[in-house]
Design a protein around this motif. Structure first.
Motif, mmCIF file in Angstrom:
data_model
loop_
_atom_site.group_PDB
_atom_site.id
_atom_site.type_symbol
_atom_site.label_atom_id
_atom_site.label_comp_id
_atom_site.label_asym_id
_atom_site.label_seq_id
_atom_site.Cartn_x
_atom_site.Cartn_y
_atom_site.Cartn_z
ATOM 1 N N SER A 21 0.842 -1.189 0.000
ATOM 2 C CA SER A 21 0.000 0.000 0.000
ATOM 3 C C SER A 21 0.883 1.247 0.000
ATOM 4 C CB SER A 21 -0.929 0.009 1.208
ATOM 5 O OG SER A 21 -0.188 -0.057 2.412
ATOM 6 N N GLY A 22 0.391 2.284 -0.643
ATOM 7 C CA GLY A 22 1.083 3.567 -0.627
ATOM 8 C C GLY A 22 2.061 3.793 -1.751
ATOM 9 N N GLY A 23 2.154 2.871 -2.699
ATOM 10 C CA GLY A 23 3.092 3.051 -3.796
ATOM 11 C C GLY A 23 2.459 2.718 -5.135
ATOM 12 N N LEU A 24 3.215 2.915 -6.204
ATOM 13 C CA LEU A 24 2.729 2.593 -7.550
ATOM 14 C C LEU A 24 3.049 1.127 -7.831
ATOM 15 C CD1 LEU A 24 3.829 5.847 -9.380
ATOM 16 C CD2 LEU A 24 1.536 5.226 -8.585
ATOM 17 N N PHE A 25 2.259 0.242 -7.231
ATOM 18 C CA PHE A 25 2.554 -1.186 -7.267
ATOM 19 C C PHE A 25 2.690 -1.705 -8.685
ATOM 20 C CE2 PHE A 25 2.670 -5.471 -5.786
ATOM 21 C CZ PHE A 25 1.904 -6.216 -6.673
ATOM 22 N N SER A 26 1.754 -1.375 -9.539
ATOM 23 C CA SER A 26 1.692 -1.997 -10.859
ATOM 24 C C SER A 26 2.901 -1.671 -11.728
ATOM 25 C CB SER A 26 0.407 -1.590 -11.571
ATOM 26 O OG SER A 26 0.384 -0.186 -11.766
ATOM 27 N N SER A 27 3.610 -0.609 -11.427
ATOM 28 C CA SER A 27 4.747 -0.207 -12.258
ATOM 29 C C SER A 27 6.087 -0.696 -11.721
ATOM 30 C CB SER A 27 4.787 1.315 -12.397
ATOM 31 O OG SER A 27 4.974 1.923 -11.138
ATOM 32 N N ASN A 28 6.051 -1.434 -10.620
ATOM 33 C CA ASN A 28 7.276 -1.900 -9.975
ATOM 34 C C ASN A 28 7.490 -3.395 -10.136
ATOM 35 O OD1 ASN A 28 8.753 0.264 -8.249
ATOM 36 N ND2 ASN A 28 6.581 0.686 -7.961
ATOM 37 N N ASP A 29 8.732 -3.773 -10.416
ATOM 38 C CA ASP A 29 9.110 -5.173 -10.339
ATOM 39 C C ASP A 29 9.183 -5.547 -8.858
ATOM 40 O OD1 ASP A 29 11.612 -4.993 -13.024
ATOM 41 O OD2 ASP A 29 9.409 -4.871 -13.050
ATOM 42 N N MET A 30 8.625 -6.700 -8.509
ATOM 43 C CA MET A 30 8.546 -7.109 -7.116
ATOM 44 C C MET A 30 9.284 -8.417 -6.886
ATOM 45 S SD MET A 30 6.918 -4.755 -5.531
ATOM 46 C CE MET A 30 6.697 -5.596 -3.961
ATOM 47 N N GLY A 31 9.693 -8.630 -5.647
ATOM 48 C CA GLY A 31 10.418 -9.845 -5.318
ATOM 49 C C GLY A 31 10.036 -10.401 -3.969
ATOM 50 N N TRP A 32 10.239 -11.692 -3.820
ATOM 51 C CA TRP A 32 10.136 -12.355 -2.532
ATOM 52 C C TRP A 32 11.557 -12.696 -2.078
ATOM 53 C CZ3 TRP A 32 6.391 -12.955 0.952
ATOM 54 C CH2 TRP A 32 5.070 -12.759 0.549
ATOM 55 N N TYR A 33 11.830 -12.385 -0.837
ATOM 56 C CA TYR A 33 13.124 -12.626 -0.229
ATOM 57 C C TYR A 33 12.932 -13.534 0.978
ATOM 58 C CZ TYR A 33 14.351 -8.411 -2.861
ATOM 59 O OH TYR A 33 14.550 -7.485 -3.855
ATOM 60 N N ARG A 34 14.011 -14.156 1.404
ATOM 61 C CA ARG A 34 13.946 -14.913 2.641
ATOM 62 C C ARG A 34 15.252 -14.756 3.401
ATOM 63 N NH1 ARG A 34 13.893 -21.138 0.274
ATOM 64 N NH2 ARG A 34 16.084 -21.231 -0.382
ATOM 65 N N GLN A 35 15.124 -14.897 4.705
ATOM 66 C CA GLN A 35 16.299 -14.818 5.567
ATOM 67 C C GLN A 35 16.215 -15.923 6.607
ATOM 68 O OE1 GLN A 35 17.027 -11.010 7.454
ATOM 69 N NE2 GLN A 35 19.198 -11.507 7.696
ATOM 70 N N ALA A 36 17.156 -16.825 6.539
ATOM 71 C CA ALA A 36 17.243 -17.906 7.511
ATOM 72 C C ALA A 36 18.147 -17.469 8.667
ATOM 73 C CB ALA A 36 17.789 -19.167 6.854
ATOM 74 N N PRO A 37 18.001 -18.088 9.823
ATOM 75 C CA PRO A 37 18.843 -17.711 10.967
ATOM 76 C C PRO A 37 20.326 -17.788 10.627
ATOM 77 C CG PRO A 37 17.070 -19.134 11.674
ATOM 78 C CD PRO A 37 17.011 -19.108 10.176
ATOM 79 N N GLY A 38 21.051 -16.706 10.907
ATOM 80 C CA GLY A 38 22.488 -16.687 10.673
ATOM 81 C C GLY A 38 22.901 -16.475 9.232
ATOM 82 N N LYS A 39 21.926 -16.248 8.366
ATOM 83 C CA LYS A 39 22.236 -16.061 6.946
ATOM 84 C C LYS A 39 21.756 -14.702 6.466
ATOM 85 C CE LYS A 39 22.218 -20.946 5.650
ATOM 86 N NZ LYS A 39 21.699 -21.942 4.668
ATOM 87 N N GLU A 40 22.297 -14.260 5.335
ATOM 88 C CA GLU A 40 21.871 -13.003 4.753
ATOM 89 C C GLU A 40 20.537 -13.184 4.021
ATOM 90 O OE1 GLU A 40 26.263 -10.972 3.961
ATOM 91 O OE2 GLU A 40 24.907 -11.375 2.290
ATOM 92 N N ARG A 41 19.835 -12.079 3.896
ATOM 93 C CA ARG A 41 18.602 -12.097 3.137
ATOM 94 C C ARG A 41 18.918 -12.360 1.670
ATOM 95 N NH1 ARG A 41 15.066 -7.044 4.432
ATOM 96 N NH2 ARG A 41 15.144 -8.078 6.457
ATOM 97 N N GLU A 42 18.124 -13.236 1.036
ATOM 98 C CA GLU A 42 18.355 -13.576 -0.365
ATOM 99 C C GLU A 42 17.060 -13.451 -1.163
ATOM 100 O OE1 GLU A 42 19.320 -17.649 -1.173
ATOM 101 O OE2 GLU A 42 17.909 -18.444 0.301
ATOM 102 N N LEU A 43 17.216 -13.089 -2.415
ATOM 103 C CA LEU A 43 16.082 -13.012 -3.330
ATOM 104 C C LEU A 43 15.787 -14.414 -3.835
ATOM 105 C CD1 LEU A 43 14.107 -11.234 -5.052
ATOM 106 C CD2 LEU A 43 15.918 -11.176 -6.773
#
Length: 116
Positions: free
Chosen positions: A25-47
């Motif tokens: 909410s609050g942005g131009l969603f339809s014009s943006n490329d979107m991603g799902w990321y995950r972060q496991a314990p002790g690890k960096e966030r990854e796409l």
């Protein structure tokens, strides 16, 4: 200010499925490329998956063939269908833009635990 709210996580057995959702909410969603990321314990966030504004998707090798990203521009929502889940998929999952600059305020994420 853009707000990201993720949901749909939970505890699932190996081989199971979950469907994550992220409302933007609050942005131009339809014009943006979107991603799902995950972060496991002790690890960096990854796409793990990305989707362009016109619907083309790409995946990390670790989830290719098991995860599917989709978007509903009418509802400002991006989904992640996760099948054949493995213990190594256990992480907190977040959504944001698929590349920098990210939305400043990441959401709280949704916890996924894959365990028997």
């Amino acid at each position: 200010q853009v707000r990201l709210v993720e949901s749909g996580g939970g505890l699932v057995q190996p081989g199971g499925s979950l469907r994550l959702s992220c409302v933007v909410s609050g942005g131009l969603f339809s014009s943006n490329d979107m991603g799902w990321y995950r972060q496991a314990p002790g690890k960096e966030r990854e796409l793990v998956a990305g989707i362009t504004s016109y619907g083309s998707s790409n995946y990390a090798d670790s989830v290719k063939g098991r995860f599917t990203i989709s978007r509903d521009n009418a509802k400002n929502t991006v989904h992640l269908q996760m099948n054949s889940l493995k213990p190594e998929d256990t992480a907190v999952y977040y959504c944001n833009r698929a590349r920098r600059p990210f939305y400043e305020n990441w959401g709280q994420g949704t916890q996924v635990i894959v365990s028997s």
